[in-house]
Design a protein around this motif. Structure first.
Motif, PDB file in Angstrom:
ATOM      1  N   ASP A 116       8.926   2.327   4.665  1.00  0.00           N
ATOM      2  CA  ASP A 116       8.024   2.549   3.531  1.00  0.00           C
ATOM      3  C   ASP A 116       8.554   2.899   2.259  1.00  0.00           C
ATOM      4  O   ASP A 116       8.163   2.764   1.115  1.00  0.00           O
ATOM      5  N   LYS A 166       0.947   2.130  -0.976  1.00  0.00           N
ATOM      6  CA  LYS A 166       2.376   1.455  -0.620  1.00  0.00           C
ATOM      7  C   LYS A 166       3.081   2.186  -1.780  1.00  0.00           C
ATOM      8  O   LYS A 166       2.784   2.699  -2.957  1.00  0.00           O
ATOM      9  N   LYS A 168       6.124   0.680  -3.875  1.00  0.00           N
ATOM     10  CA  LYS A 168       7.018  -0.713  -4.244  1.00  0.00           C
ATOM     11  C   LYS A 168       8.462  -0.302  -4.714  1.00  0.00           C
ATOM     12  O   LYS A 168       8.481   0.616  -5.839  1.00  0.00           O
ATOM     13  N   THR A 169       9.287  -0.645  -3.969  1.00  0.00           N
ATOM     14  CA  THR A 169      10.659  -0.378  -4.374  1.00  0.00           C
ATOM     15  C   THR A 169      11.694  -1.526  -5.091  1.00  0.00           C
ATOM     16  O   THR A 169      12.542  -1.289  -5.345  1.00  0.00           O
ATOM     17  N   THR A 173       9.650   1.221  -9.617  1.00  0.00           N
ATOM     18  CA  THR A 173       9.156   2.036  -8.719  1.00  0.00           C
ATOM     19  C   THR A 173       7.904   2.061  -9.033  1.00  0.00           C
ATOM     20  O   THR A 173       7.210   2.517 -10.108  1.00  0.00           O
ATOM     21  N   GLU A 174       6.731   1.634  -8.018  1.00  0.00           N
ATOM     22  CA  GLU A 174       5.216   1.947  -8.262  1.00  0.00           C
ATOM     23  C   GLU A 174       4.901   2.577  -6.920  1.00  0.00           C
ATOM     24  O   GLU A 174       5.193   2.109  -5.955  1.00  0.00           O
TER      25      GLU A 174
END
Length: 219
Positions: A116, A166, A168-169, A173-174
């Motif tokens: 994750d 989530k 996001k990488t 980054t989010e």
């Protein structure tokens, strides 16, 4: 935790079976536990010195499980060798040489995909007397250079529950959060997560597209 242990044990068994099948061809049966032990040691060292922190802990557990398979296999090796000498190379052995690498590859890819990219440090609610008017997030440094991100919802979300949808990488980054009902009445939810690396521009937003600002932007 249970999933990681099962995965590590499964990977260890695949490595042991594959190397043992090869050793039946050349007669060097000691290679099965030796190779399994070497891979386990590599995974543990890699998790400690290359990854580190909370993220490396999961890989370390996988390494320990592989090591456990190597140790158990060493004790069982005399009995396995005795049985294998009677049967010789059979169709099952030939299928192991094909299926084991495929399953091992699939397990590794699955582990990478299912990562994750974050871990939950703490979550809960603040009491009514400390209600915040505006939602915000803050970032602080923790061990091994990782970052802790705290997300606190404002008074508009009283009684709601805050979930991580989530992280996001890839690219910047989010962190995407989901806000649902079933929270605690007259309280506001917060969550603290750990992230190994943050790539700017860093964004925290809800599944509805609302941007949550940093504490620096609210000053």
């Amino acid at each position: 935790m249970a999933t990681i242990i099962i995965l590590g044990s499964f990977i260890g068994i695949l490595i042991f079976l594959f190397t043992f099948t090869i050793s039946k061809i050349n007669g060097h049966y000691y290679l099965a536990p030796l190779v399994t032990f070497a891979i386990a040691l590599f995974v543990v060292i890699y998790s400690m010195f290359k990854i580190g922190g909370f993220e490396g802990m999961g890989y370390g557990i996988i390494g320990v499980c592989i090591l456990a398979v190597a140790i158990i296999g060493t004790f069982l090796l005399p009995f396995i060798v005795k049985t294998s000498k009677k049967t010789g190379i059979n169709k099952f052995d030939k299928s192991i040489l094909i299926i084991a690498p495929l399953l091992l590859f699939a397990s590794i890819i699955g582990t990478i995909i299912s990562d994750d990219g974050y871990w939950i440090i703490n979550e809960g609610y603040i009491i009514e007397s400390k209600l915040s008017a505006t939602s915000y997030y803050s970032i602080t440094s923790i061990s091994e250079g990782s970052k802790k991100v705290k997300i606190q919802l404002g008074e508009a979300y009283e009684g709601k529950q805050l979930l991580i949808k989530k992280v996001k990488t890839i690219g910047n980054t989010e962190v995407i959060v989901k806000i649902v009902d079933d929270g605690e009445p007259q309280k506001l939810p917060f969550i603290e997560i750990g992230i190994s690396t943050i790539v700017e521009p860093f964004v925290v937003k809800t599944t509805d597209g609302e941007i949550i600002e940093s504490t620096f932007n609210l000053r």
